[in-house]
Design a protein around this motif. Structure first.
Motif, short mmCIF file in Angstrom:
data_model
loop_
_atom_site.label_atom_id
_atom_site.label_comp_id
_atom_site.label_asym_id
_atom_site.label_seq_id
_atom_site.Cartn_x
_atom_site.Cartn_y
_atom_site.Cartn_z
N GLU A 3 -20.31 -26.52 19.17
CA GLU A 3 -20.08 -25.41 20.11
C GLU A 3 -21.30 -24.49 20.17
O GLU A 3 -21.73 -24.06 21.25
N ALA A 4 -21.90 -24.21 19.03
CA ALA A 4 -23.10 -23.36 19.00
C ALA A 4 -24.26 -24.04 19.70
O ALA A 4 -25.02 -23.39 20.42
N LEU A 5 -24.40 -25.34 19.49
CA LEU A 5 -25.48 -26.06 20.17
C LEU A 5 -25.26 -26.11 21.68
O LEU A 5 -26.21 -26.04 22.45
N ARG A 6 -24.01 -26.22 22.12
CA ARG A 6 -23.72 -26.24 23.55
C ARG A 6 -24.08 -24.89 24.19
O ARG A 6 -24.67 -24.84 25.26
N ASN A 7 -23.74 -23.80 23.51
CA ASN A 7 -24.10 -22.47 24.03
C ASN A 7 -25.61 -22.29 24.06
O ASN A 7 -26.16 -21.76 25.02
N TYR A 8 -26.27 -22.72 23.00
CA TYR A 8 -27.73 -22.60 22.95
C TYR A 8 -28.39 -23.45 24.03
O TYR A 8 -29.35 -23.04 24.66
N ALA A 9 -27.85 -24.64 24.29
CA ALA A 9 -28.40 -25.50 25.34
C ALA A 9 -28.23 -24.88 26.71
O ALA A 9 -29.11 -25.00 27.57
N PHE A 78 -33.67 -15.87 20.51
CA PHE A 78 -34.06 -15.50 19.14
C PHE A 78 -32.90 -14.80 18.42
O PHE A 78 -32.61 -15.09 17.26
N PHE A 79 -32.24 -13.89 19.13
CA PHE A 79 -31.10 -13.19 18.54
C PHE A 79 -29.96 -14.17 18.23
O PHE A 79 -29.34 -14.09 17.18
N TYR A 80 -29.73 -15.09 19.13
CA TYR A 80 -28.66 -16.07 18.95
C TYR A 80 -28.93 -16.96 17.73
O TYR A 80 -28.05 -17.21 16.92
N ARG A 81 -30.17 -17.42 17.60
CA ARG A 81 -30.52 -18.25 16.45
C ARG A 81 -30.43 -17.46 15.15
O ARG A 81 -29.97 -17.97 14.13
N ARG A 83 -28.50 -14.90 14.57
CA ARG A 83 -27.08 -14.69 14.29
C ARG A 83 -26.45 -15.94 13.69
O ARG A 83 -25.69 -15.86 12.73
N LEU A 84 -26.76 -17.10 14.25
CA LEU A 84 -26.20 -18.34 13.69
C LEU A 84 -26.71 -18.59 12.28
O LEU A 84 -25.97 -19.00 11.41
N PHE A 85 -27.99 -18.31 12.07
CA PHE A 85 -28.57 -18.51 10.76
C PHE A 85 -27.97 -17.53 9.76
O PHE A 85 -27.68 -17.89 8.62
N GLY A 86 -27.77 -16.31 10.19
CA GLY A 86 -27.23 -15.29 9.29
C GLY A 86 -25.80 -15.55 8.89
O GLY A 86 -25.41 -15.28 7.76
N TYR A 87 -25.00 -16.10 9.79
CA TYR A 87 -23.60 -16.34 9.47
C TYR A 87 -23.40 -17.58 8.62
O TYR A 87 -22.43 -17.67 7.90
N THR A 88 -24.29 -18.53 8.70
CA THR A 88 -24.04 -19.77 7.98
C THR A 88 -24.67 -19.82 6.61
O THR A 88 -24.12 -20.41 5.70
N LYS A 89 -25.82 -19.22 6.41
CA LYS A 89 -26.53 -19.44 5.17
C LYS A 89 -26.47 -18.24 4.22
O LYS A 89 -26.18 -18.40 3.05
N PHE A 90 -26.79 -17.08 4.71
CA PHE A 90 -26.87 -15.91 3.84
C PHE A 90 -25.78 -14.93 4.17
O PHE A 90 -25.63 -14.51 5.29
N LYS A 91 -25.02 -14.57 3.17
CA LYS A 91 -23.99 -13.54 3.32
C LYS A 91 -24.40 -12.35 2.45
O LYS A 91 -24.94 -12.50 1.37
N ARG A 92 -24.16 -11.18 2.97
CA ARG A 92 -24.47 -9.97 2.20
C ARG A 92 -23.28 -9.64 1.30
O ARG A 92 -22.15 -9.62 1.76
N HIS A 93 -23.58 -9.37 0.07
CA HIS A 93 -22.55 -9.01 -0.90
C HIS A 93 -22.98 -7.73 -1.59
O HIS A 93 -24.15 -7.57 -1.94
#
Length: 95
Positions: A3-9, A78-81, A83-93
């Motif tokens: 779904e993310a790739l479809r939106n980015y495309a 750039f913002f979309y990428r 955001r996707l990177f931030g939600y999947t890899k690094f979480k703030r704790h």
């Protein structure tokens, strides 16, 4: 995710269409800036000069608008990428 790739495309496709419109209007106008003692004048040497001055100005305006739109879409990607990177890899704790 797919779904993310479809939106980015889709965003990428819109950006490519804007770039093609911009390139076409740039080829049709072929504008040249001439400076005379502090003032700037545009000379049009493209195909639009065979039609009318108004056609040249309209195409030049479209060129400026498509450039701004393409740059805005690039910032959006750039913002979309990010955001996707931030939600999947690094979480703030909080520690």
């Amino acid at each position: 995710t797919p779904e993310a790739l479809r939106n980015y495309a889709t965003v990428f496709l819109v950006s490519a269409v804007c770039d093609c419109i911009d390139m076409l209007s740039m080829l049709l106008t072929a504008a040249k800036s001439v400076i005379f003692s502090g003032s700037c004048m545009l000379e049009f040497h493209g195909v639009c000069s065979l039609i009318s001055d108004e056609a040249c100005w309209i195409l030049f305006g479209i060129q400026g608008q498509m450039y701004c739109t393409a740059v805005s879409i690039l910032c959006l990607t750039f913002f979309y990428r990010l955001r996707l990177f931030g939600y999947t890899k690094f979480k703030r704790h909080k520690v």
